[in-house]
Design a protein around this motif. Sequence first.
Motif, short mmCIF file in Angstrom:
data_model
loop_
_atom_site.label_atom_id
_atom_site.label_comp_id
_atom_site.label_asym_id
_atom_site.label_seq_id
_atom_site.Cartn_x
_atom_site.Cartn_y
_atom_site.Cartn_z
N LEU A 122 7.80 11.12 -2.00
CA LEU A 122 7.14 9.95 -1.42
C LEU A 122 6.45 10.29 -0.10
CD1 LEU A 122 9.90 7.37 -2.32
CD2 LEU A 122 7.55 7.32 -3.17
N GLU A 123 7.04 11.19 0.65
CA GLU A 123 6.40 11.65 1.88
C GLU A 123 5.05 12.29 1.55
OE1 GLU A 123 7.56 11.23 4.91
OE2 GLU A 123 9.75 11.13 4.85
N ILE A 124 5.01 13.08 0.49
CA ILE A 124 3.76 13.74 0.10
C ILE A 124 2.75 12.71 -0.40
CG2 ILE A 124 2.74 15.37 -1.53
CD1 ILE A 124 5.47 16.87 -1.46
N VAL A 125 3.19 11.81 -1.26
CA VAL A 125 2.31 10.79 -1.82
C VAL A 125 1.78 9.87 -0.71
CG1 VAL A 125 2.22 8.80 -3.37
CG2 VAL A 125 3.40 10.87 -4.09
N HIS A 126 2.58 9.66 0.31
CA HIS A 126 2.21 8.76 1.41
C HIS A 126 0.98 9.28 2.17
CE1 HIS A 126 2.86 5.64 4.37
NE2 HIS A 126 2.89 6.52 5.36
N GLU A 127 0.73 10.57 2.08
CA GLU A 127 -0.41 11.16 2.78
C GLU A 127 -1.74 10.83 2.10
OE1 GLU A 127 -0.23 12.73 5.72
OE2 GLU A 127 1.91 12.18 5.68
N VAL A 128 -1.69 10.37 0.86
CA VAL A 128 -2.92 10.04 0.14
C VAL A 128 -3.41 8.67 0.60
CG1 VAL A 128 -3.95 9.61 -2.12
CG2 VAL A 128 -2.19 11.38 -1.85
N PRO A 129 -4.65 8.57 1.08
CA PRO A 129 -5.16 7.27 1.54
C PRO A 129 -5.21 6.26 0.38
CG PRO A 129 -6.56 9.06 2.30
CD PRO A 129 -5.62 9.65 1.29
N LEU A 130 -4.94 5.02 0.70
CA LEU A 130 -5.05 3.95 -0.29
C LEU A 130 -6.52 3.62 -0.51
CD1 LEU A 130 -2.25 1.53 1.00
CD2 LEU A 130 -2.09 3.11 -0.92
N THR A 131 -6.86 3.28 -1.73
CA THR A 131 -8.21 2.80 -2.01
C THR A 131 -8.40 1.44 -1.33
OG1 THR A 131 -7.56 1.63 -4.02
CG2 THR A 131 -8.18 3.96 -4.24
N PRO A 132 -9.64 0.98 -1.16
CA PRO A 132 -9.83 -0.33 -0.50
C PRO A 132 -9.06 -1.47 -1.16
CG PRO A 132 -11.91 0.85 -0.61
CD PRO A 132 -10.92 1.68 -1.39
N GLY A 133 -9.06 -1.48 -2.49
CA GLY A 133 -8.33 -2.54 -3.18
C GLY A 133 -6.83 -2.43 -2.98
N ARG A 134 -6.32 -1.22 -3.04
CA ARG A 134 -4.89 -1.00 -2.82
C ARG A 134 -4.52 -1.34 -1.37
NH1 ARG A 134 -0.68 0.28 -6.00
NH2 ARG A 134 -0.15 2.23 -4.94
N ARG A 135 -5.37 -0.96 -0.45
CA ARG A 135 -5.12 -1.27 0.96
C ARG A 135 -5.07 -2.78 1.17
NH1 ARG A 135 -2.81 0.49 5.33
NH2 ARG A 135 -3.59 2.58 4.78
N ALA A 136 -5.97 -3.51 0.53
CA ALA A 136 -5.98 -4.96 0.67
C ALA A 136 -4.69 -5.57 0.09
CB ALA A 136 -7.20 -5.55 -0.03
N ALA A 137 -4.25 -5.05 -1.05
CA ALA A 137 -3.01 -5.56 -1.65
C ALA A 137 -1.81 -5.27 -0.75
CB ALA A 137 -2.80 -4.93 -3.03
N TYR A 138 -1.80 -4.08 -0.16
CA TYR A 138 -0.71 -3.72 0.76
C TYR A 138 -0.71 -4.63 1.98
CZ TYR A 138 2.06 -0.79 3.99
OH TYR A 138 2.98 -0.32 4.88
N CYS A 139 -1.88 -4.90 2.52
CA CYS A 139 -1.96 -5.79 3.69
C CYS A 139 -1.50 -7.20 3.34
CB CYS A 139 -3.38 -5.81 4.24
SG CYS A 139 -3.89 -4.26 5.03
N ASP A 140 -1.84 -7.66 2.14
CA ASP A 140 -1.36 -8.97 1.71
C ASP A 140 0.17 -9.00 1.64
OD1 ASP A 140 -3.90 -9.97 1.54
OD2 ASP A 140 -4.04 -9.85 -0.65
N PHE A 141 0.74 -7.92 1.14
CA PHE A 141 2.20 -7.83 1.04
C PHE A 141 2.83 -7.87 2.44
CE2 PHE A 141 6.11 -5.22 0.87
CZ PHE A 141 6.83 -5.92 -0.08
N LEU A 142 2.25 -7.11 3.38
CA LEU A 142 2.78 -7.11 4.75
C LEU A 142 2.71 -8.51 5.35
CD1 LEU A 142 1.17 -3.83 6.17
CD2 LEU A 142 3.55 -4.17 5.47
N ALA A 143 1.60 -9.19 5.13
CA ALA A 143 1.45 -10.54 5.68
C ALA A 143 2.45 -11.51 5.07
CB ALA A 143 0.03 -11.03 5.46
N ALA A 144 2.67 -11.39 3.76
CA ALA A 144 3.59 -12.29 3.08
C ALA A 144 5.03 -12.07 3.51
CB ALA A 144 3.45 -12.12 1.57
N GLN A 145 5.41 -10.81 3.74
CA GLN A 145 6.80 -10.50 4.10
C GLN A 145 7.07 -10.71 5.58
OE1 GLN A 145 9.01 -9.94 1.70
NE2 GLN A 145 7.32 -10.13 0.24
N GLY A 146 6.07 -10.47 6.42
CA GLY A 146 6.17 -10.79 7.83
C GLY A 146 7.26 -10.06 8.59
N GLN A 147 7.91 -10.82 9.48
CA GLN A 147 8.90 -10.26 10.39
C GLN A 147 10.06 -9.62 9.65
OE1 GLN A 147 8.66 -10.54 14.06
NE2 GLN A 147 10.07 -8.84 13.72
#
Length: 715
Positions: free
Chosen positions: A288-313
């Motif tokens: 996972l450390e290795i995979v984490h170095e791969v940049p997310l595509t724009p769509g994947r990045r947007a989905a990840y940001c939505d997840f962060l916003a939904a989960q919050g603090q």
Amino acid sequence: MGLSRLAALHGVATSFSPSADVTVSVPDDTVTAVLAALGVDADTPADVGRSLAAAESAAASRLLPPTVVAWSGEPLPAALAALPPGALLTVDPEPGTTGAPRPLRMRVLPAPAPVENAPKTPAWWTEPPLGVHRLTVRTPDHRHITATLVVAPDRVPQPPPRTHGFLVQLYSMLSARSWGMGDLADLADLAAWAGRTLGSGFVQVNPLHAAVPGRPTDPSPYRPSSRRFPDPVHLHIESIPEYGHVGEPGRAALDDLRQEAAALREDVLNKGALIDRDAVWALKKQALEIVHEVPLTPGRRAAYCDFLAAQGQALEDHALWCALAEVHGTQWRAWPAGLRDPRSPQSVRARTELLDRVDFHCRLAWLTDTQLATAQSAARESGMPVGIVHDLAVGVHPDGADTWAQQDAFARGMSVGAPPDAFNAHGQDWGLPPWRPDALAASGYAPYRDLLRGLLAHAGALRIDHVMGLFRLWWVPEGRPPTEGAYVTQHAEAMLAVLVLEAHRAGAVVIGEDLGTVEPGVREALARRGVLGTSVLWFERDWAGSGRPLAPGAWRRGCVATATTHDLPSTAARLTGEHVTLRHRLGLLARPLEQELAEDAADTAEWLAYLARLRLLPEGEGDEEAAVRAVHRFLRSTPALMSGVWLPDAVGDRRPQNLPGTWDQYPNWRLPVADAEGHPVTLEEITASPRLHRLMAVLTDGPESRTAPPDARPS
């Protein structure tokens, strides 16, 4: 009397009944310790007097409790019905609520003279929409209070009748591609196969909560670090989209890790090794450390940001705890003083200093969440009406992420367990700190609501371990034996209302594990709200009468009917008595082996004879596999809405996954599913097993299916 009265006002019982005709008093020092954990001073008689006066004064002047429950379509709650005429109620609906003005206002009218057949709900009351709302009350004498109003539907969703499925501990079900233990891709594969091939309606798994990391990690899925977030050890690495875009030299490193994972899998499946969660996680974390170095595509990045916003603090706190644990170890009470408080300046600074690690752990939570969603989608697309049944553990590890992030919600110096009873004279201490009922109520049950919402996000149903804990829990003060605990009452109406509301929103079934000692009225209260129970064949007897096996027609409809659970012997072991000899080898029997074997054999013989009388054992006695099928024919003949097959039963496995009362004497939570000869079998071999298909035909419309008359009675 003062201490007893004070305890009663705070929901602390001063006695308990281990059996119907026995009442045992709780030691005063236990009561005092439990009250202290609730923030109530009762050390001396003078302290008791002051605390009692304060509690009685508060109770007398309180307009409303901190959280008020209104069941949709049912009479007005007593707390609201008792408000004085002229009081103004203002309901601010939960954000996102539709169908209600903002705000909703009502004024209490004088009660009319009683008349026959008068409506139970007063004319001034307008029921708010379902949700968790803010309620403000102002009285004509200028009193003012704000409370949480939970408006819940009357019942949780129900499964379609006669649904069958599998019960499995996910880690134990390795496929030919697993990294040494079962994973979420294996779960999706099992669900897709079972739904399409067998017409199964669900797959129930163990809790997938995040574990406390370490060597060795506590292998029990029922003692997690956090119940709010899943454990990334369950990830299927190759299913992560970024995995396919790793370049050199990362690709070579991943290939090496896959070879090491294959060796782990080989050791478990063919060399007698136990499942080693720590070794699996060590490999997966590197990958996972290795995979984490791969940049997310724009769509994947947007989905990840939505997840962060939904989960919050909550997610930020969890990820920071994981990052801090990598630096300072997992016992957060031993961390530098400033880091023991998640809101301290030092913790705020640590979020910045460890930003990369915090992001890494947030990413793992997102990846795991997406694979959970994929598993449920695979289940539903296969035709399963329910899909994945997730499991909610009764508590969390005292050193874990949840206790660090939500310190005010947990009772310090307390652990939950069970009192002594006819089966365990020493009681039980599970090492899990309880939630404070007063803190939950004051917060409008926010931690509980968030927990349920997260678990139900990708679930067709939720099983609640020790569901009786919604009503009361046995608290054991630190340093005392479990015999010196006390029951603390939960606000059951509110706990149930929040559960029903969140299940309704998710469209999910709720199953309560209600085995063992159950307080009178609990099963009835759960059934009223549509919460299914758990009925295990060997325990279903006419305990109030003859003591004989309970006739199939007398079983309750609202339950999951099964032959065993993860804490009980497999059906094959029970039929052969092997579970008794196992406990004998481990020194767990309280009576001579011969006596235990004779009693167990008599119990089994009575059940087999009954199955034969019901014409459910046409093969005759002496055929173990046929007897297992007969047991499941019996389950099908009951009115139970859901029938669960313990997956190891389907291939003849004799070993329990967990043997209560053992720690290092038995490999709890570390065994792969095995066949009748004890050889571990892969998911691919399980699904191809002739024995499994013969068994599952009993629960479908196959040629093996037979049912008994629903009104059959033992003779």
